[in-house]
Design a protein around this motif. Structure first.
Motif, short mmCIF file in Angstrom:
data_model
loop_
_atom_site.label_atom_id
_atom_site.label_comp_id
_atom_site.label_asym_id
_atom_site.label_seq_id
_atom_site.Cartn_x
_atom_site.Cartn_y
_atom_site.Cartn_z
N LEU A 97 0.83 -1.20 0.00
CA LEU A 97 0.00 0.00 0.00
C LEU A 97 0.86 1.26 0.00
CD1 LEU A 97 -2.84 -0.99 2.51
CD2 LEU A 97 -2.87 -1.05 0.01
N LEU A 98 1.95 1.20 0.74
CA LEU A 98 2.90 2.31 0.78
C LEU A 98 3.39 2.64 -0.63
CD1 LEU A 98 5.89 2.42 3.28
CD2 LEU A 98 6.33 2.53 0.85
N GLU A 99 3.69 1.58 -1.40
CA GLU A 99 4.17 1.76 -2.77
C GLU A 99 3.07 2.28 -3.69
OE1 GLU A 99 5.68 -1.98 -4.03
OE2 GLU A 99 7.44 -1.92 -2.70
N ALA A 100 1.87 1.76 -3.55
CA ALA A 100 0.77 2.18 -4.41
C ALA A 100 0.47 3.66 -4.22
CB ALA A 100 -0.47 1.34 -4.13
N TYR A 101 0.50 4.11 -2.99
CA TYR A 101 0.26 5.53 -2.72
C TYR A 101 1.39 6.39 -3.28
CZ TYR A 101 -0.78 9.77 -0.03
OH TYR A 101 -1.06 11.06 0.34
N ALA A 102 2.64 5.93 -3.14
CA ALA A 102 3.78 6.67 -3.68
C ALA A 102 3.68 6.79 -5.20
CB ALA A 102 5.08 5.98 -3.29
N GLU A 103 3.23 5.74 -5.84
CA GLU A 103 3.11 5.77 -7.29
C GLU A 103 2.05 6.79 -7.71
OE1 GLU A 103 4.02 2.85 -10.86
OE2 GLU A 103 3.28 1.94 -9.01
N ARG A 104 0.98 6.88 -6.93
CA ARG A 104 -0.06 7.86 -7.24
C ARG A 104 0.48 9.29 -7.11
NH1 ARG A 104 -3.84 6.16 -3.84
NH2 ARG A 104 -4.06 7.93 -2.42
N VAL A 105 1.30 9.52 -6.08
CA VAL A 105 1.90 10.85 -5.92
C VAL A 105 2.84 11.16 -7.08
CG1 VAL A 105 3.47 12.21 -4.48
CG2 VAL A 105 1.68 10.84 -3.40
N LEU A 106 3.62 10.16 -7.52
CA LEU A 106 4.52 10.37 -8.66
C LEU A 106 3.74 10.67 -9.93
CD1 LEU A 106 7.16 7.57 -7.95
CD2 LEU A 106 7.52 10.04 -7.77
N GLU A 107 2.62 9.97 -10.13
CA GLU A 107 1.79 10.23 -11.31
C GLU A 107 1.22 11.64 -11.29
OE1 GLU A 107 -1.08 7.13 -11.17
OE2 GLU A 107 0.29 5.59 -11.92
N GLU A 108 0.76 12.08 -10.11
CA GLU A 108 0.27 13.45 -9.98
C GLU A 108 1.39 14.45 -10.28
OE1 GLU A 108 -2.58 15.05 -9.14
OE2 GLU A 108 -3.84 13.27 -9.06
N GLY A 109 2.59 14.14 -9.78
CA GLY A 109 3.71 15.04 -9.98
C GLY A 109 4.09 15.21 -11.43
N GLU A 110 3.84 14.18 -12.24
CA GLU A 110 4.16 14.28 -13.67
C GLU A 110 3.22 15.22 -14.41
OE1 GLU A 110 4.12 10.25 -14.99
OE2 GLU A 110 6.16 9.85 -14.28
N GLN A 111 2.12 15.59 -13.78
CA GLN A 111 1.17 16.52 -14.40
C GLN A 111 1.46 17.98 -14.03
OE1 GLN A 111 -2.99 15.13 -13.99
NE2 GLN A 111 -2.15 13.25 -13.16
N THR A 112 2.58 18.21 -13.35
CA THR A 112 2.96 19.54 -12.89
C THR A 112 4.23 19.98 -13.60
OG1 THR A 112 4.43 18.86 -11.08
CG2 THR A 112 2.06 18.83 -10.63
N PRO A 113 4.61 21.26 -13.46
CA PRO A 113 5.83 21.73 -14.12
C PRO A 113 7.10 21.09 -13.60
CG PRO A 113 4.42 23.56 -13.47
CD PRO A 113 3.87 22.34 -12.82
N GLY A 114 7.05 20.46 -12.46
CA GLY A 114 8.20 19.81 -11.85
C GLY A 114 7.78 19.23 -10.52
N HIS A 115 8.58 18.31 -9.99
CA HIS A 115 8.17 17.64 -8.76
C HIS A 115 9.39 17.23 -7.96
CE1 HIS A 115 6.18 13.96 -6.67
NE2 HIS A 115 6.11 15.03 -5.90
N ILE A 116 9.35 17.53 -6.67
CA ILE A 116 10.32 17.04 -5.69
C ILE A 116 9.53 16.25 -4.67
CG2 ILE A 116 11.95 17.71 -3.88
CD1 ILE A 116 12.48 20.27 -5.61
N PHE A 117 9.82 14.96 -4.55
CA PHE A 117 9.04 14.09 -3.66
C PHE A 117 9.40 14.37 -2.21
CE2 PHE A 117 7.85 10.28 -1.38
CZ PHE A 117 6.71 9.82 -2.03
N ASN A 118 8.35 14.53 -1.40
CA ASN A 118 8.52 14.78 0.02
C ASN A 118 7.23 14.37 0.72
OD1 ASN A 118 9.23 15.95 2.60
ND2 ASN A 118 10.54 17.39 1.52
N VAL A 119 7.24 14.36 2.02
CA VAL A 119 5.99 14.18 2.76
C VAL A 119 5.27 15.53 2.81
CG1 VAL A 119 6.59 12.18 4.14
CG2 VAL A 119 7.37 14.41 4.87
N GLY A 120 3.95 15.49 2.98
CA GLY A 120 3.17 16.72 3.04
C GLY A 120 3.29 17.44 4.36
#
Length: 368
Positions: free
Chosen positions: A309-332
């Protein structure tokens, strides 16, 4: 002999440096999404507690050797792409002569709290040299293998600590100040803007690559209150930082529950904007008109979930990040003590390998 890291000498500066964070922040091409975590220094890590001992955060951060080792700990333990200065947002306030103490179960306490013009004068008298250990820590980190983030608390958040005497849920004294004593509020925030520009510029000149402003509690405000009583000072602060530090990456993190404030931020002179998990990254990009690289927005509570589940949620965040001008992964928001070190390392590795694979697939013209 160079500075030490965990008992070993830090490699010399001719070692190839991982600059993913800085390149991503500048919207340059990167081979994968950079990753680091707020509060990564490590309340979750037994080695952090061994290094810190019984000292509170402010006391431990004054020990330069300890602070350098703690700053680099998550780089060594997790493989993150940035290190953040081991200090507290109230470090300059203590340096200005206010009595700041950390009380178990209560957090930072300022006693007595700010009440009048003489307290504003103390803030005006602050000079960064009064916290020279911060400069010494950053100087010792100049050869770190990743970019080093310097940071400070934003005017509203620091003002709330000063006025309330510590953390609060209601912010009654803080709101009363700008509603019933606007002249005093103006003087207080003007003083905090000047102090913060000086303090962060000192960090930049001491070796910080990135300058970050944490506005942890600003989500307690309505958009109208924020726009009227806080945003003008945030604008002025970043304008000052940009003028004094033109080559540095600037980051604003407006804290949790701040999604309704995002449309007001699109004219800020920053490179990166932090987003909590309550607003999808793609929606945050819309609300800010695509002006910023976005940082976030993994809910740290999901680190308590099973790894699939941890991985599935991370993948969703990465997919959302690809729809933005740029992305740095972090916790909210910041990591908490119950996080398992092994799971955090697993998440870091997953983000690195998954985002790299997606970038390679996209480069070849295939679907991620």
């Amino acid at each position: 002999m160079g500075p030490k890291r965990g008992g070993e000498e830090i490699p010399p500066p001719n070692r190839r440096r991982n600059d993913l964070f800085v390149r991503a922040a500048r919207r340059e091409a990167v081979e994968r999404v950079p990753v680091w975590y707020m509060r990564q220094a490590g309340r979750y890590d037994p080695l952090y507690h061994a290094l810190k001992g019984e000292r509170d955060l402010l006391t431990a951060s004054r020990d330069v050797e300890t602070a350098v080792r703690i700053t680099l700990l998550p780089v060594d333990r997790l493989g993150v792409d940035a290190a953040i200065l081991y200090a507290d947002i109230l470090t300059p306030i203590a340096g200005a002569g206010f009595d700041v103490r950390f009380i178990e179960g209560k957090g930072p306490v300022i006693d007595p709290p700010v009440r009048g013009d003489e307290d504003v004068a103390r803030l005006r008298a602050f000079a960064p040299e009064r916290v020279s250990f911060v400069g010494e820590i950053l100087s010792a980190l100049r050869d770190a293998p990743v970019p080093v983030i310097g940071f400070a608390g934003a005017p509203f958040t620091v003002a709330s600590y000063l006025l309330e005497g510590g953390a609060t849920r209601e912010f009654r004294r803080t709101k009363a100040a700008y509603l019933s004593a606007p002249a005093f509020w103006h003087e207080l925030l003007e003083a905090l803007v000047d102090l913060t520009v000086d303090y962060l510029t000192y960090q930049a000149r001491s070796g910080a690559d990135v300058l970050m402003l944490f506005d942890s509690w600003v989500g307690a405000l309505s958009p109208w209150d924020y726009e009227q009583y806080v945003l003008p000072y945030v604008r002025r602060l970043f304008q000052g930082l940009r003028r004094e530090n033109p080559g540095h990456v600037l980051v604003y993190y407006p804290g949790v529950s701040s999604g309704e404030l995002l449309p007001l931020l699109s004219d800020l002179s920053v490179d990166v904007l932090g987003v909590d998990w309550r607003v999808p990254l793609s929606e945050a990009a819309v609300r800010t008109r695509g002006r910023f690289v976005l940082q976030g927005n993994y809910d740290p509570s999901w680190l308590l979930a099973p790894e699939n589940l941890l991985e599935a949620y991370a993948e969703r965040v990465l997919e959302e990040g690809e729809q933005t001008p740029g992305h740095i992964f972090n916790v909210g928001h910041g990591l908490f003590p119950e996080v398992d070190l092994g799971k955090l390392k697993h998440l870091t590795d997953f983000v690195r390998t998954t985002s790299a694979a997606r970038r390679r697939a996209q480069a070849k013209g295939g679907s991620p």
